[in-house]
Design an enzyme around this catalytic site. Structure first.
Site, short mmCIF file in Angstrom:
data_model
loop_
_atom_site.label_atom_id
_atom_site.label_comp_id
_atom_site.label_asym_id
_atom_site.label_seq_id
_atom_site.Cartn_x
_atom_site.Cartn_y
_atom_site.Cartn_z
N HIS A 58 0.85 -1.19 0.00
CA HIS A 58 0.00 0.00 0.00
C HIS A 58 0.89 1.24 0.00
O HIS A 58 1.59 1.52 0.96
CB HIS A 58 -0.90 0.00 1.24
CG HIS A 58 -2.08 0.92 1.14
ND1 HIS A 58 -2.00 2.17 0.58
CD2 HIS A 58 -3.37 0.76 1.54
CE1 HIS A 58 -3.20 2.75 0.64
NE2 HIS A 58 -4.04 1.91 1.21
N HIS B 168 -2.87 7.07 -0.47
CA HIS B 168 -3.89 7.50 0.49
C HIS B 168 -3.33 8.19 1.74
O HIS B 168 -3.95 8.19 2.79
CB HIS B 168 -4.76 6.32 0.92
CG HIS B 168 -5.48 5.69 -0.22
ND1 HIS B 168 -6.02 4.43 -0.16
CD2 HIS B 168 -5.72 6.13 -1.49
CE1 HIS B 168 -6.57 4.12 -1.32
NE2 HIS B 168 -6.39 5.14 -2.14
N TYR C 188 -0.77 7.39 3.60
CA TYR C 188 -0.15 6.54 4.62
C TYR C 188 1.38 6.65 4.51
O TYR C 188 1.89 7.48 3.78
CB TYR C 188 -0.65 5.12 4.49
CG TYR C 188 -2.14 4.99 4.77
CD1 TYR C 188 -2.70 5.62 5.89
CD2 TYR C 188 -2.98 4.31 3.91
CE1 TYR C 188 -4.06 5.53 6.15
CE2 TYR C 188 -4.35 4.22 4.16
CZ TYR C 188 -4.89 4.83 5.28
OH TYR C 188 -6.23 4.76 5.53
#
Length: 266
Positions: A222, A225, A227
């Site tokens: 990931h 977003h 993060y």
């Protein structure tokens, strides 16, 4: 897709379900994922944290302990039993770990999913107006979502009181590429040092190995977003002057080190 044979182009995206206990996957997730499996279909599991400071909520899964690996195994087995191909998404949320920011997620979910909230609260209109001026207005949420948030009730004081008492896991601070905090965050994250960054890279490496041990066919990292990886990529967050900041090449360094470590491991 590489050595994997897919039977169609429909993919299950990683979707946060919050059905875990203490970051450990639970049996109801077996049914959830098996229901969405088809022979030769590709599924990506909901984001699994790579360490004890990598997830925003204990209802979300981890992949850094033996117990979590064992929790994932029957879920992966159920997907494979129906001929599915299953990847584990690896995540570190970085500064978003701070429970103060969870209030924003609850407000959005309140409108998005139609939950009634806790109590009618007159502060919601004012909160909604403030949110429009801050970071959530920049992430592409549509007008219908904002209308949903504004039209549902949530007790601001009740939520803030309940979450103020919660501590970050093991008393550790959230970490990031810098000490810049999000709107409404109670405290600034800890800026990772150049000595600490390799330890986080290693967390991803170990998590990838654990995912394969759990039976997953592969992993997805990931990197979006807002993060941790994204916190290194974005120059409005990353104000470092060392080899992990400044130029685009330097800001990509952490992400590429994570990818290299994961690829070498699995």
């Amino acid at each position: 897709m590489g050595k994997l044979e897919l039977s169609h182009r429909v993919v299950l995206a990683p979707l946060t379900r919050q059905r875990c206990l203490g970051y450990v996957p639970q049996p109801p997730m077996i049914l959830y994922y098996s229901q969405r499996t088809s022979k030769g279909g590709f599924l990506i599991a909901e984001a699994a944290g790579v360490s004890d400071i990598s997830q925003t909520s204990p209802e979300m899964p981890g992949i850094w302990t033996k117990e979590q690996v064992e929790g994932w195994k029957p879920i992966v087995d159920a997907v494979h039993a129906k001929g599915g191909i299953f990847f584990c998404q690896l995540i570190h949320v970085g500064r978003v770990l701070d429970t103060g920011i969870l209030f924003l997620f609850i407000v959005v979910y309140s409108g998005w999913y139609g939950f009634p909230g806790n109590t009618v609260n007159q502060t919601l209109k004012a909160l909604w107006a403030q949110l429009r001026q801050h970071s959530l207005d920049k992430v592409g949420l549509g007008a219908s979502v904002w209308e949903g948030v504004r039209s549902h009730s949530l007790s601001l004081s009740t939520f803030k009181d309940s979450h103020r008492s919660k501590k970050v896991p093991n008393g550790k601070s959230p970490v990031s590429s810098s000490n810049k905090k999000l709107a409404y965050q109670q405290r600034s994250p800890k800026k990772l040092t150049t000595q600490e960054i390799p330890l986080v890279v290693d967390d991803f490496r170990v998590a990838a190995r654990n995912a394969i041990e759990a039976g997953f066919d592969g992993v997805e990292i990931h990197g979006a977003h807002g993060y941790l990886i994204d916190q290194f990529l974005k120059d409005e967050i990353n104000d470092r002057t060392d080899e992990y900041g400044g130029s685009l090449e330097n800001r990509c360094r952490f992400a590429l080190e994570v990818v290299d470590a994961v690829v070498k491991e699995i």
